[in-house]
Design an enzyme around this catalytic site. Sequence first.
Site, short mmCIF file in Angstrom:
data_model
loop_
_atom_site.label_atom_id
_atom_site.label_comp_id
_atom_site.label_asym_id
_atom_site.label_seq_id
_atom_site.Cartn_x
_atom_site.Cartn_y
_atom_site.Cartn_z
N CYS A 6 19.88 -33.44 58.19
CA CYS A 6 20.75 -33.82 59.26
C CYS A 6 22.23 -34.40 58.83
O CYS A 6 23.06 -34.16 59.19
CB CYS A 6 20.06 -34.90 60.17
SG CYS A 6 18.98 -34.21 61.23
N ASP A 29 21.51 -24.55 47.42
CA ASP A 29 20.54 -25.54 47.17
C ASP A 29 21.17 -26.36 45.92
O ASP A 29 21.65 -25.60 45.15
CB ASP A 29 19.12 -24.67 46.76
CG ASP A 29 18.07 -25.61 46.54
OD1 ASP A 29 17.17 -25.48 47.40
OD2 ASP A 29 17.89 -26.85 45.83
N GLY A 92 4.11 -26.88 50.60
CA GLY A 92 5.21 -27.30 49.68
C GLY A 92 6.38 -27.62 50.10
O GLY A 92 7.44 -27.81 49.43
N THR A 94 9.09 -30.29 51.21
CA THR A 94 9.48 -31.38 50.70
C THR A 94 10.52 -32.51 51.48
O THR A 94 10.62 -33.49 51.56
CB THR A 94 10.14 -31.60 49.05
OG1 THR A 94 11.30 -30.69 49.11
CG2 THR A 94 8.99 -31.00 48.23
N HIS A 99 14.01 -25.37 57.19
CA HIS A 99 14.98 -24.75 56.32
C HIS A 99 14.44 -23.56 55.87
O HIS A 99 13.06 -23.47 55.60
CB HIS A 99 15.47 -25.63 55.38
CG HIS A 99 14.58 -26.25 54.36
ND1 HIS A 99 13.76 -27.38 54.70
CD2 HIS A 99 14.01 -25.77 53.13
CE1 HIS A 99 12.96 -27.58 53.76
NE2 HIS A 99 13.13 -26.84 52.70
N HIS A 101 14.92 -20.60 52.82
CA HIS A 101 15.45 -20.42 51.26
C HIS A 101 15.81 -19.28 51.40
O HIS A 101 15.01 -18.10 51.80
CB HIS A 101 14.60 -20.82 50.23
CG HIS A 101 13.90 -22.34 49.99
ND1 HIS A 101 14.33 -23.05 49.24
CD2 HIS A 101 12.93 -22.82 51.03
CE1 HIS A 101 13.60 -24.31 49.35
NE2 HIS A 101 12.93 -24.12 50.26
P1 5GP Z 1 11.54 -27.49 50.20
O1 5GP Z 1 10.69 -27.92 48.93
O2 5GP Z 1 11.21 -28.57 51.16
O3 5GP Z 1 11.08 -26.12 50.92
O4 5GP Z 1 12.80 -27.49 49.85
C1 5GP Z 1 13.59 -28.44 49.75
C2 5GP Z 1 14.93 -27.85 48.82
O5 5GP Z 1 15.80 -28.77 49.29
C3 5GP Z 1 14.78 -27.99 47.53
O6 5GP Z 1 15.17 -26.44 46.99
C4 5GP Z 1 15.90 -28.98 46.95
O7 5GP Z 1 16.33 -28.39 45.80
C5 5GP Z 1 16.71 -28.88 47.98
N1 5GP Z 1 17.37 -30.39 48.10
C6 5GP Z 1 17.06 -31.49 48.34
N2 5GP Z 1 17.97 -32.28 48.38
C7 5GP Z 1 19.07 -31.78 48.72
C8 5GP Z 1 20.43 -32.13 48.72
O8 5GP Z 1 20.73 -33.52 48.99
N3 5GP Z 1 21.26 -31.24 48.83
C9 5GP Z 1 20.88 -29.94 48.67
N4 5GP Z 1 22.04 -28.95 48.68
N5 5GP Z 1 19.62 -29.51 48.43
C10 5GP Z 1 18.89 -30.44 48.41
ZN ZN Z 2 17.09 -33.53 60.09
#
Ligand code: 5GP
Ligand code: ZN
Length: 113
Positions: A6, A29, A92, A94, A99, A101
């Site tokens: 957000c 990312d 997975g 985090t 979102h 990818h």
């Molecule tokens: P998830 O593991 O939730 O599918 O993916 C979270 C993604 O968010 C990870 O690939 C991580 O590198 C990315 N990420 C986490 N914090 C930030 C941030 O502050 N900025 C950006 N650009 N990416 C982030």
């Molecule tokens: Zn949010």
Amino acid sequence: MDCIFCKIANKEIPSTIVYEDDEIIAFNDVNPEAPVHILVIPKKHISSLDAAMPEDEQLLGRILLTIQKIAREQGIAEAGYRVVNNCGELGGQTVHHMHFHLLGGREMLWPAG
Ligand code: 5GP
Ligand code: ZN
């Protein structure tokens, strides 16, 4: 609400934005797993795909077509790319703002780890 995505959508945290419209924002990312690694999110806070509601149907469709558009703009559409949504703990996830990818620029392995 203390949600990092957000804050990125509100430009309170800097990111490299590659696409933006009224409902969707996409940014690189911070820890890329591929030459192209873009996160595509709704500006509206939805905590996960599992939390999406029937009224989000159009938004979800728009997100996928936006991913298609970004993939073409990034020059990875012809070679192929991968779209990933990690949902929930075992999925997975985090960051708890839904979102997708968009990964490309190298060959992807399957099955996922
Ligand atoms: P998830 O593991 O939730 O599918 O993916 C979270 C993604 O968010 C990870 O690939 C991580 O590198 C990315 N990420 C986490 N914090 C930030 C941030 O502050 N900025 C950006 N650009 N990416 C982030
Ligand atoms: Zn949010």
